[in-house]
Design a protein around this motif. Structure first.
Motif, PDB file in Angstrom:
ATOM      1  N   TYR A  24       8.999  -4.217   0.696  1.00 58.68           N
ATOM      2  CA  TYR A  24       8.816  -2.781   0.465  1.00 58.68           C
ATOM      3  C   TYR A  24       9.425  -2.354  -0.866  1.00 58.68           C
ATOM      4  O   TYR A  24      10.205  -3.084  -1.478  1.00 58.68           O
ATOM      5  N   TYR A  25       9.037  -1.176  -1.300  1.00 57.05           N
ATOM      6  CA  TYR A  25       9.769  -0.449  -2.340  1.00 57.05           C
ATOM      7  C   TYR A  25       9.712   1.021  -1.968  1.00 57.05           C
ATOM      8  O   TYR A  25       9.016   1.412  -1.029  1.00 57.05           O
ATOM      9  N   GLN A  26      10.445   1.844  -2.673  1.00 55.40           N
ATOM     10  CA  GLN A  26      10.502   3.260  -2.320  1.00 55.40           C
ATOM     11  C   GLN A  26      10.692   4.127  -3.554  1.00 55.40           C
ATOM     12  O   GLN A  26      11.118   3.656  -4.607  1.00 55.40           O
ATOM     13  N   LYS A  54      11.605  -5.133  -2.357  1.00 57.32           N
ATOM     14  CA  LYS A  54      12.697  -5.791  -1.646  1.00 57.32           C
ATOM     15  C   LYS A  54      12.138  -6.425  -0.383  1.00 57.32           C
ATOM     16  O   LYS A  54      11.223  -5.892   0.236  1.00 57.32           O
ATOM     17  N   LYS A  55      12.683  -7.559  -0.005  1.00 60.73           N
ATOM     18  CA  LYS A  55      12.169  -8.297   1.140  1.00 60.73           C
ATOM     19  C   LYS A  55      12.936  -7.956   2.405  1.00 60.73           C
ATOM     20  O   LYS A  55      14.141  -7.735   2.369  1.00 60.73           O
ATOM     21  N   VAL A  60      10.431   1.211 -13.105  1.00 66.35           N
ATOM     22  CA  VAL A  60      10.274  -0.201 -12.767  1.00 66.35           C
ATOM     23  C   VAL A  60      11.251  -0.601 -11.678  1.00 66.35           C
ATOM     24  O   VAL A  60      10.913  -1.284 -10.725  1.00 66.35           O
ATOM     25  N   PHE A  61      12.504  -0.135 -11.814  1.00 68.88           N
ATOM     26  CA  PHE A  61      13.528  -0.479 -10.829  1.00 68.88           C
ATOM     27  C   PHE A  61      13.194   0.100  -9.463  1.00 68.88           C
ATOM     28  O   PHE A  61      13.353  -0.543  -8.441  1.00 68.88           O
ATOM     29  N   SER A  62      12.704   1.353  -9.457  1.00 70.95           N
ATOM     30  CA  SER A  62      12.409   2.013  -8.188  1.00 70.95           C
ATOM     31  C   SER A  62      11.250   1.341  -7.464  1.00 70.95           C
ATOM     32  O   SER A  62      11.136   1.435  -6.252  1.00 70.95           O
ATOM     33  N   GLN A  63      10.362   0.650  -8.220  1.00 73.19           N
ATOM     34  CA  GLN A  63       9.219   0.006  -7.604  1.00 73.19           C
ATOM     35  C   GLN A  63       9.431  -1.490  -7.415  1.00 73.19           C
ATOM     36  O   GLN A  63       8.500  -2.208  -7.059  1.00 73.19           O
TER      37      GLN A  63
END
Length: 220
Positions: free
Chosen positions: A139-141, A25-26, A19-22
């Motif tokens: 984005y997320y990574q 972030k703006k 959950v944290f990895s996805q």
């Protein structure tokens, strides 16, 4: 019993990590995106300059800055007549200027972070639309890829249209591996649009026929 408890804790940790990895972030601003560039080459110094209404603002200075000539044109991530960016850099004592968006690619080099991944997508025609951050500037990574939500101008004719996409950018190659379209988020019409559904159709009234009773009497 302890093994079951430990297994449960491990599963919760994995879920929370996923959950944290996805978590998206703006991209706070276009200035901030450009300021996160990490050039692969070594420069004596480089300066990111933002010009707004003819006034220069140094957004980032890396290294020991020396005197340089202000530029009167540059590139913009969202085309505007009143603002632009340019980058001053010095290598081996020779100062040069980046005023064209296409020249950013060699300056950035290998993709080091999400901001550089977004800039590489801009070079492919996408936009970091900081006016619609939730749709087209975040984005997320994970360990393999950057997942970028960016916009794209898909029609400059009537109607003016933007669509938003989720791009998968490989951390290894820096290439866009997948582009998923998420639909339109801007569609603008104006009075000149022949296909404007908001305009009422004005039907031409038939021209009145001559009334024989109102015709002037013929003289004998």
């Amino acid at each position: 019993m302890n093994s079951l408890k430990n297994t449960g804790i491990l599963v919760l940790m994995l879920i929370s990590t996923l959950v944290f990895s996805q978590e998206k972030k703006k991209f706070a601003s276009l200035q901030n995106v450009l300021a996160q560039i990490i050039p692969n080459d070594k420069y004596d110094f480089w300066v990111l300059v933002y010009n707004e209404y003819g006034k220069n603002k140094e957004v980032k200075i890396s290294g020991s800055k020396k005197d340089y000539l202000p530029q009167f044109s540059g590139f913009d991530l969202t085309p505007s007549e009143d603002t632009f960016f340019y980058i001053v850099n010095s290598k081996g004592g020779k100062i040069s200027y980046i005023t064209d968006l296409k020249d950013l690619k060699s300056f950035i080099g290998k993709i080091d972070n999400a901001e550089e991944a977004a800039l590489s997508a801009v070079l492919e025609g996408y936009i970091i639309d900081d006016e619609f951050v939730d749709l087209a500037a975040n984005y997320y990574q994970d360990s393999k890829n950057y997942y970028l939500d960016l916009g794209k101008v898909t029609s400059v004719e009537c109607p003016y249209q933007k669509k938003h996409f989720t791009l998968t950018v490989s951390k290894t190659s820096g290439m866009i591996e997948k582009a998923e379209e998420n639909g339109s988020y801007i569609e603008l019409y104006n009075k000149k649009c022949k296909n404007n559904p908001r305009l009422l159709k004005i039907e031409k009234k038939p021209e009145p026929k001559d009334d024989p009773k109102k015709q002037p009497a013929k003289r004998r």
